[in-house]
Scaffold this active site. Sequence first.
Site, PDB file in Angstrom:
ATOM      1  N   GLU A 184       2.455  30.919   0.840  1.00 30.24           N
ATOM      2  CA  GLU A 184       2.910  32.149   1.486  1.00 30.24           C
ATOM      3  C   GLU A 184       4.036  32.797   0.695  1.00 30.24           C
ATOM      4  O   GLU A 184       4.090  34.019   0.551  1.00 30.24           O
ATOM      5  CB  GLU A 184       3.369  31.847   2.914  1.00 30.24           C
ATOM      6  CG  GLU A 184       2.252  31.472   3.866  1.00 30.24           C
ATOM      7  CD  GLU A 184       1.197  32.554   3.954  1.00 30.24           C
ATOM      8  OE1 GLU A 184       1.515  33.704   4.269  1.00 30.24           O
ATOM      9  OE2 GLU A 184       0.024  32.246   3.672  1.00 30.24           O
ATOM     10  N   HIS A 243      -2.621  36.443  -2.229  1.00 28.92           N
ATOM     11  CA  HIS A 243      -3.422  35.224  -2.050  1.00 28.92           C
ATOM     12  C   HIS A 243      -4.634  35.234  -2.988  1.00 28.92           C
ATOM     13  O   HIS A 243      -4.976  34.214  -3.588  1.00 28.92           O
ATOM     14  CB  HIS A 243      -3.912  35.116  -0.602  1.00 28.92           C
ATOM     15  CG  HIS A 243      -2.895  34.571   0.349  1.00 28.92           C
ATOM     16  ND1 HIS A 243      -2.215  33.402   0.134  1.00 28.92           N
ATOM     17  CD2 HIS A 243      -2.438  35.048   1.552  1.00 28.92           C
ATOM     18  CE1 HIS A 243      -1.392  33.159   1.136  1.00 28.92           C
ATOM     19  NE2 HIS A 243      -1.505  34.150   2.015  1.00 28.92           N
ATOM     20  N   HIS A 252       0.309  41.390   0.542  1.00 24.97           N
ATOM     21  CA  HIS A 252       0.440  39.936   0.711  1.00 24.97           C
ATOM     22  C   HIS A 252      -0.924  39.260   0.562  1.00 24.97           C
ATOM     23  O   HIS A 252      -1.047  38.241  -0.128  1.00 24.97           O
ATOM     24  CB  HIS A 252       1.030  39.653   2.093  1.00 24.97           C
ATOM     25  CG  HIS A 252       1.141  38.200   2.411  1.00 24.97           C
ATOM     26  ND1 HIS A 252       2.260  37.448   2.140  1.00 24.97           N
ATOM     27  CD2 HIS A 252       0.245  37.333   2.980  1.00 24.97           C
ATOM     28  CE1 HIS A 252       2.066  36.200   2.528  1.00 24.97           C
ATOM     29  NE2 HIS A 252       0.843  36.102   3.040  1.00 24.97           N
ATOM     30  N   GLU A 253      -1.952  39.827   1.189  1.00 29.15           N
ATOM     31  CA  GLU A 253      -3.287  39.250   1.071  1.00 29.15           C
ATOM     32  C   GLU A 253      -3.814  39.365  -0.361  1.00 29.15           C
ATOM     33  O   GLU A 253      -4.503  38.472  -0.851  1.00 29.15           O
ATOM     34  CB  GLU A 253      -4.248  39.924   2.052  1.00 29.15           C
ATOM     35  CG  GLU A 253      -3.865  39.782   3.518  1.00 29.15           C
ATOM     36  CD  GLU A 253      -3.746  38.339   3.961  1.00 29.15           C
ATOM     37  OE1 GLU A 253      -4.453  37.475   3.396  1.00 29.15           O
ATOM     38  OE2 GLU A 253      -2.943  38.066   4.863  1.00 29.15           O
ATOM     39  N   ASP A 307       4.085  36.438  -0.901  1.00 31.74           N
ATOM     40  CA  ASP A 307       5.171  37.381  -0.602  1.00 31.74           C
ATOM     41  C   ASP A 307       5.743  37.979  -1.881  1.00 31.74           C
ATOM     42  O   ASP A 307       5.980  39.190  -1.962  1.00 31.74           O
ATOM     43  CB  ASP A 307       6.291  36.673   0.159  1.00 31.74           C
ATOM     44  CG  ASP A 307       5.926  36.343   1.597  1.00 31.74           C
ATOM     45  OD1 ASP A 307       4.976  36.972   2.120  1.00 31.74           O
ATOM     46  OD2 ASP A 307       6.569  35.463   2.184  1.00 31.74           O
TER      47      ASP A 307
END
Length: 503
Positions: free
Chosen positions: A208, A147, A143-144, A212
Amino acid sequence: MNRPLPSRRRLLFVALLSVFCTLPPTLAPAFATQNLPTLGDTSRESLSPLMERKLGEEVMHDIRRDPDYLNDAPLLEYLNNFGLSLVAARPEVRGEAGFDFFFFAVRDPVLNAFALPGGFIAVHSGLLLAAQSESELASVLAHEIGHVAQRHIARMLGKQKQDSMIALASMLLGALAMRGSGDVGSAVMMGGTGLAMQRQLNFSRDAEREADRIGLSILGDGGFDTSGMVAFFGRLQSASRNYSDVIPPYLLTHPLTSERIADIEARIREQRYRQRADSLDFQLIRARTRVLQDDSEKGLREAQAFFEVQLTQNPKPQIIAANYGLAFIALKREAYDKAEALLQQAVAAASPVKPSVVLTDLGIDIKLAAHQPAEALQLVERARQEFPLSRGVAHQYAKALIAGKRLDEAGRYLREQAQLYRQDADVQNLLAQAYSAQGKQALQHMALAESYALTGSVPAALDQLRIARNAPDAGFYEQSIIDARERELQARWKEELKESKER
């Protein structure tokens, strides 16, 4: 352990939150066609990949100096091997900039993880302990990575001017640099960003969801159980019920909604379930992290009680990890014979599983701490054959050579390492130790200067060069190198001061 979140990092999270919560409303639909958007589109972003990386490096310089930064070789090696395997599953996440990802941990019991500009990704020690499987840990890191891949911080500045980049850097670095009245500073920053956060929260949710989607693709391509993301979020929701008026940091920086969870569940229903066995190193690293999270005597007692209970459980990996954790505690208490005996129990139980660098590392550390350099060198020479790419083993080899008074050999080896790994500050520190043992004062302080420069402490590096210049064994050759390096660092320091004034 109930250690409070250090003021610097708490302010950093607020700063990062304000970044993620002011994203432009027109975020590209990531992975709509399972492809990342073009990262070089300057019409959407004004923060270049080069500046993004520079900003991340500046923040990392301060984080590395924080006492809660876990500069632990086995932990860093595991996180980076694990994290980079996720990146390898989707190489395009590096983008056109080809970001070199770096994964690290900070000592904090609160569940959290965060991404900095330029590919730096952190997890809290508390999150590592909360993850029940490697698939769950992978879901957080993936997930990071999402980003970073979408360059959410850079895209926030899409329609703003260059001055905004300086303001952002100032905000992040200022947050890290603050001391003393951290709570007051936090309140001021929250007051300044609160309205924007509330107005733009839906943009953060879009970000987000993007992260995801990318994370799920990375998990699938990497062979992980994609349901690990749902399992982790479910446990996070349960943990959040223990908070009253304070929003959990992970939920603060990663808004979690029922729609978001439903979206993830809908996506994983379309994918074939695959079970993935956890590596032994995952269990060992969690045990090591439990000790590192609080190495006070009280913390060690609590960890020991946990491992003693874990020994009564049936799963073999849990028993191995418990013996490893108890051995690590014994090492911390300088009970070397006990540490060795407990480690051998863990090694015997782990056989015939392939050798673990985490187990091997602890065995070498025990021998070094017990002042048994010959035994340590024997272990580390075998480890170099088994784990030729391990930076931790490379450092231990140098330590064993220095401890065994093989100083010329240590110096040659470390100079070679310094040429191969120019950003490795630990190599320069070890080189300084080798020179100190040889009585080579000028070279010792020159090596320390390089170490400080690599960690961003330019004034300290210049001080070390001045000490080296005045050393009695500083000859013409050393003086020439000192002169050249001093000019370079002074120019770098002037540039940093100039940038600081412009902010």
